[in-house]
Design an enzyme around this catalytic site. Structure first.
Site, PDB file in Angstrom:
ATOM      1  N   LYS A 128       0.824  -1.210   0.000  1.00 31.51           N
ATOM      2  CA  LYS A 128       0.000   0.000   0.000  1.00 31.51           C
ATOM      3  C   LYS A 128       0.854   1.254   0.000  1.00 31.51           C
ATOM      4  O   LYS A 128       0.469   2.284  -0.557  1.00 31.51           O
ATOM      5  CB  LYS A 128      -0.957  -0.010   1.196  1.00 31.51           C
ATOM      6  CG  LYS A 128      -2.000  -1.097   1.071  1.00 31.51           C
ATOM      7  CD  LYS A 128      -3.354  -0.694   1.617  1.00 31.51           C
ATOM      8  CE  LYS A 128      -4.400  -1.761   1.304  1.00 31.51           C
ATOM      9  NZ  LYS A 128      -5.225  -2.071   2.468  1.00 31.51           N
ATOM     10  N   LYS A 208      -6.745 -11.232  -9.795  1.00 31.35           N
ATOM     11  CA  LYS A 208      -7.796 -11.625  -8.871  1.00 31.35           C
ATOM     12  C   LYS A 208      -9.014 -10.725  -9.095  1.00 31.35           C
ATOM     13  O   LYS A 208      -8.867  -9.527  -9.332  1.00 31.35           O
ATOM     14  CB  LYS A 208      -7.259 -11.446  -7.441  1.00 31.35           C
ATOM     15  CG  LYS A 208      -8.231 -11.840  -6.363  1.00 31.35           C
ATOM     16  CD  LYS A 208      -7.609 -11.709  -4.975  1.00 31.35           C
ATOM     17  CE  LYS A 208      -8.707 -11.821  -3.921  1.00 31.35           C
ATOM     18  NZ  LYS A 208      -8.217 -11.751  -2.566  1.00 31.35           N
ATOM     19  N   LYS A 211     -13.105  -5.245  -7.391  1.00 31.96           N
ATOM     20  CA  LYS A 211     -13.813  -4.066  -7.856  1.00 31.96           C
ATOM     21  C   LYS A 211     -12.849  -2.986  -8.328  1.00 31.96           C
ATOM     22  O   LYS A 211     -13.078  -2.324  -9.338  1.00 31.96           O
ATOM     23  CB  LYS A 211     -14.676  -3.546  -6.711  1.00 31.96           C
ATOM     24  CG  LYS A 211     -15.611  -2.452  -7.132  1.00 31.96           C
ATOM     25  CD  LYS A 211     -16.585  -2.115  -6.029  1.00 31.96           C
ATOM     26  CE  LYS A 211     -17.275  -0.796  -6.340  1.00 31.96           C
ATOM     27  NZ  LYS A 211     -18.245  -0.412  -5.331  1.00 31.96           N
TER      28      LYS A 211
END
Ligand code: TRP
Length: 339
Positions: A128, A208, A211
């Protein structure tokens, strides 16, 4: 003459307490096929065997999303999805993380037994940090501490999660050990129970299903959308001509057929021998998925038309577990010398 008394009936056996499980799910909006096969199905199954507590983790979401209206909507959409797909509020507890704010106090207390170095080497944090370079907030670093607090405030011993959560769960265990070592045995070490489901790839056939990537199959959406998404799926890229034999092992459409009918071997056979083509496979998959989720789709639409019902279920959930959270906090404050 003595009358013999009938023997007293045996006391009713005390109900066997079911082990408590806890899991958290991000408020990412309407559930897609990857969420369902990867997590939700499992949640539904487990509610019959365990005392299950499921949290929609909006505090965690704030480490990456900063749109209040979207967070509110997506939290409700996630709740409606879970209920539509079979979570039964009479069998499990479904609540929104921030509706039981005691967990933030526990998270703070747990930070004091957690070395920063453990957090800095967490794989998701490292990812991240790269991914949102202009927003490396403290919450991102402390994320796993809050996750540990989520689990242990309810003293849950089992945590159903996907393999991608392995590092977080290991960290939870280490934090628990550190706490227990310093303040005395307080929390059970939570154990991950991995869902067997293989990672569900998205319509691109590479990443994968997620959204944020935009490669989802929206099983609770309108049938036309489901059909369009499935017809756009990337299949076996080496199969160029319709007469080329297909390779079901590497074809994402064929792989998904496994979850929708036990005749997939014979479907695969058609592919291998080029009796059928990718378009045929996609049509079958689209039909089956549309059919399988028909009821859930109705339930979802119904719930979203009555948001007050969703909110009521979530409020009841948060209230039901209040005593557990409060009792844990009394014990923890006492042990740490805060009272
Ligand atoms: N980190 C988990 C995820 O991204 C969500 C989560 C938060 C969680 N708290 C949890 C999972 C506690 C299991 C237990 O999917």
């Amino acid at each position: 003459m003595t009358t013999e008394l009938a023997p007293a009936p045996a006391p009713l056996a005390a109900p066997v307490p079911r082990p408590r499980i806890f899991s958290g799910i991000q408020p990412s909006g309407v559930v897609h096929l990857g969420n369902d096969l990867g997590a939700v199905r499992n949640y539904v199954r487990l509610q019959y065997e365990y005392e299950a507590i499921y949290s929609i983790v909006d505090y965690h979401a704030l480490t990456s999303t900063h749109d209040p209206a979207a967070l509110r909507t997506q939290t409700r959409e996630m709740a409606a999805s879970l209920l539509a797909l079979g979570l039964d509020p009479d069998r499990c507890t479904l609540f929104v993380q921030s509706h039981r704010p005691e967990v933030t106090e526990l998270a703070w207390l747990l930070t004091t037994v957690t070395p920063v170095s453990w957090l800095e080497r967490t794989p998701t944090y490292k990812e991240k940090k790269e991914h949102q370079q202009d927003d490396v907030n403290h919450g991102l670093l402390a994320y796993p501490v809050l996750q540990a607090a989520d689990i242990v405030i309810y003293k849950a011993s089992l945590v159903p999660v996907g393999k991608d959560q392995a590092a977080h769960l290991e960290l939870s265990r280490e934090i628990v050990r550190a706490f227990n070592a310093r303040y005395g045995q307080t929390f059970p070490e939570p154990k991950a129970v991995y869902t067997e489901a293989p990672t569900v790839l998205g319509t691109d056939g590479v990443r994968k299903m997620s959204k944020s990537v935009g490669n989802t199959i929206d099983v609770l959406g309108p049938p036309e959308l489901i059909k369009k998404q499935i017809m756009s799926m990337v299949t076996d890229t080496q199969r160029v001509l319709r007469t080329d034999p297909g390779r079901p092992e590497v074809c994402n459409v064929c792989q998904l057929q496994r979850a929708f009918g036990d005749d997939y071997e014979s479907l695969w056979d058609g592919e291998r021998t080029a009796r059928t083509g990718c378009v045929d496979m996609k049509r079958i998959l689209a039909e089956r998925i549309t059919e399988r989720y028909a009821e859930a789709r109705d339930r979802y639409a119904n719930l979203m038309a009555h948001p007050d019902r969703i909110d009521e279920i979530l409020a009841v959930g948060a209230e039901r577990i209040r005593p557990i959270a409060e009792a844990t906090m009394i014990e923890v404050r006492e042990k740490m010398g805060l009272r």
